[in-house]
Design a protein around this motif. Structure first.
Motif, short mmCIF file in Angstrom:
data_model
loop_
_atom_site.label_atom_id
_atom_site.label_comp_id
_atom_site.label_asym_id
_atom_site.label_seq_id
_atom_site.Cartn_x
_atom_site.Cartn_y
_atom_site.Cartn_z
N THR A 48 0.84 -1.20 0.00
CA THR A 48 0.00 0.00 0.00
C THR A 48 0.87 1.25 0.00
O THR A 48 1.96 1.27 0.57
CB THR A 48 -0.92 0.03 1.24
OG1 THR A 48 -0.12 -0.12 2.43
CG2 THR A 48 -1.95 -1.08 1.20
N SER A 49 0.35 2.30 -0.63
CA SER A 49 1.02 3.59 -0.64
C SER A 49 0.64 4.37 0.61
O SER A 49 -0.47 4.21 1.14
CB SER A 49 0.63 4.38 -1.89
OG SER A 49 1.02 3.69 -3.06
N ASP A 124 -2.82 2.71 5.46
CA ASP A 124 -2.33 2.76 4.08
C ASP A 124 -0.86 3.18 4.15
O ASP A 124 -0.54 4.34 4.33
CB ASP A 124 -3.13 3.79 3.27
CG ASP A 124 -4.33 3.18 2.58
OD1 ASP A 124 -4.20 2.06 2.06
OD2 ASP A 124 -5.39 3.82 2.60
N GLY A 125 0.01 2.25 4.01
CA GLY A 125 1.44 2.48 4.16
C GLY A 125 2.04 1.49 5.13
O GLY A 125 3.12 0.94 4.90
N LYS A 137 9.00 4.16 5.37
CA LYS A 137 7.95 5.18 5.33
C LYS A 137 7.80 5.93 6.65
O LYS A 137 7.09 6.94 6.71
CB LYS A 137 6.60 4.53 4.96
CG LYS A 137 6.59 3.90 3.58
CD LYS A 137 5.30 3.11 3.37
CE LYS A 137 5.33 2.36 2.03
NZ LYS A 137 4.16 1.48 1.86
#
Length: 461
Positions: A48-49, A124-125, A137
């Motif tokens: 996931t971004s 998300d990430g 991240k």
């Protein structure tokens, strides 16, 4: 239309309109409440971004999260910049599901104090089977939080009133954020801070004591997913910092084998916020010394004594900062409310020769009982030499009317089968209760000896 029929029509119409209005209102309110991003294992496989969302909870919306705009975060009328603000920052999410504890954690904090609670949702990430991609991240997550806090500061918020609670990777995200403010953030709480990819890194690349005015770190899985060494002004090593009671010990237990020890940090800290069962943290060089009862003296923390674990440790901030980094230990039960009740046990024997063995101590109050087995290592008993031990019981049995002792000799070529006690003294470590004593006892191998405690000869009670 008759008068009766007309009245019935208008009455039915009125109640129908009210019902529809209430339904629409409830629907609007339900749509207005935001939850954490909920993903699944498919997302974890694909990766996931990063997308960071801030969910605000206050006493006015304790069960309804409000999404804060990154551009206009203070447009929400419930966000009070003059109130303290606590951020909850989760960690790696290998399956994509929201943490099971996240909403209850926010509720506990709000029940404890009127504040803004901001849940940092970076699911998300954080959702990715590749842990190392998620680690990369974390500085970007910290940058998002930093941007929000800068806006808060510009609009009048006091940095000292900000508390960052980070779980696993969230602990280091808290550190990165705090470093941007040169340690002026009021407090950082690290709950089993992540070890993989952070062990051995310099302070600039992980959480460290300079990141906030008070940094505390709880270790519960240091031999696997957690960080082993000191990270804060005070580091707590629950049950030694590795294996937690009640957690599975084999991979046959499935996912619980991997996450139980790591996740226990969250539940222990939530228990401290709840405040129903305080736990004392004992400064000590090692867990072995702690179990041997060598770390009960907290004179350097006068006048308040040993620090409390968790939420209330802020009352010890000044001595903790002055002392630098303090390593502490405590033991817990396997389930809520987790706290144990400790006694310092001092024994003087009068056998002519050395004895080695183990003790079982049982407390009775006439209706119920609790016991502890002191068997982490063989205890040495020497004539006229005081042996000190720490006994941690699962429950607080008061008043103690009877005590039962059992001596089990250590295995050897010529095990001693009788232990003669000149005196035994049990000093409660909580609640300022009087010590319990008994003099002149004979313990025989594997036999229970029950007696009524008497006032200690040198007691001031």
């Amino acid at each position: 239309m008759s008068g009766y029929s007309s009245n019935m029509f208008y009455r039915t119409f009125f109640w129908g309109l009210l019902y529809v209005t209430l339904m629409l209102f409830d629907t609007f309110r339900a749509q207005d409440c935001e939850k954490m991003t909920d993903l699944n294992f498919k997302d974890s496989i694909l990766g996931t971004s990063l997308n960071v969302r801030f969910l605000l909870y206050t006493r006015a919306n304790i069960s309804c999260g409000h999404l804060l705009s990154h551009q206009e975060p203070f447009s929400n009328p419930h966000f009070n910049l003059s109130s303290p603000t606590t951020f909850i920052i989760h960690g790696y999410r290998p399956t994509g599901s929201p943490p099971v504890w996240i909403y209850r954690f926010a509720e506990f904090l709000l029940n404890r104090r009127d504040m803004n609670v901001i849940v940092v949702d970076w699911n998300d990430g954080a959702t990715n089977l590749n842990y190392w991609k998620v680690v990369k991240k974390t500085p970007r997550v910290a940058a998002n939080i930093t941007e929000l806090i800068r806006k808060m500061e510009t609009n009048g918020a006091n940095l000292s009133s900000i508390h960052l609670i980070g779980v696993s990777l969230g602990a280091h995200i808290s550190g990165f954020t705090g470093a941007e403010f040169n340690g002026e953030i009021g407090r950082i709480t690290a709950l089993d801070p992540a070890g993989p990819e952070f062990n051995g890194r310099p302070p600039s690349e992980r959480l460290d004591p300079t990141d906030a005015q008070l940094v505390e770190a709880l270790h519960t899985d240091m031999d696997a997913l957690g960080y082993r060494n000191l990270l804060g002004h005070i580091d707590y090593y629950a049950n030694g910092g590795a294996d937690q009671p009640g957690c599975p010990r084999t991979i046959l237990s499935g996912s619980a084998y991997f996450k139980c020890d790591h996740q226990r940090s969250v539940f222990l800290y939530m228990n401290s916020v709840n405040g129903s069962c305080p736990i004392t943290a004992y400064p000590c060089e090692s867990y072995a010394d702690f179990l041997d009862g060598k770390c009960m003296d907290c004179g350097k923390f006068k006048p308040d004594g040993c620090p409390a674990f968790g939420y209330d440790v802020v009352h010890w901030r000044e001595p903790l900062v002055r002392l630098g980094q303090t390593r502490t230990y405590f033991q817990t039960n396997e389930a809520f409310p987790f706290c144990k009740f400790g006694y310092k046990v001092d024994i003087v024997t009068w056998n002519q020769k050395l004895h080695w063995g183990y003790l079982t101590i049982k407390l009775h109050n006439g209706k119920e009982e609790t016991q502890v087995e002191l068997n982490h290592k063989s205890i040495t008993f020497e004539k006229y030499v005081e042996t000190s031990l720490l006994a941690q019981f699962d429950r607080d049995i008061q008043p103690v009317k009877e005590i039962t002792l059992k001596f089990c000799p250590a295995k050897g070529l010529r095990p001693r089968t009788k232990l003669r006690l000149l005196s035994i003294r049990l000093t409660p470590l909580q609640n300022n209760l009087r010590p319990l004593c008994r003099y002149d006892l004979l313990l025989e191998k594997n036999k229970d000896v029950t007696f009524r405690p008497i006032p200690c000869e040198d007691s001031n009670f």
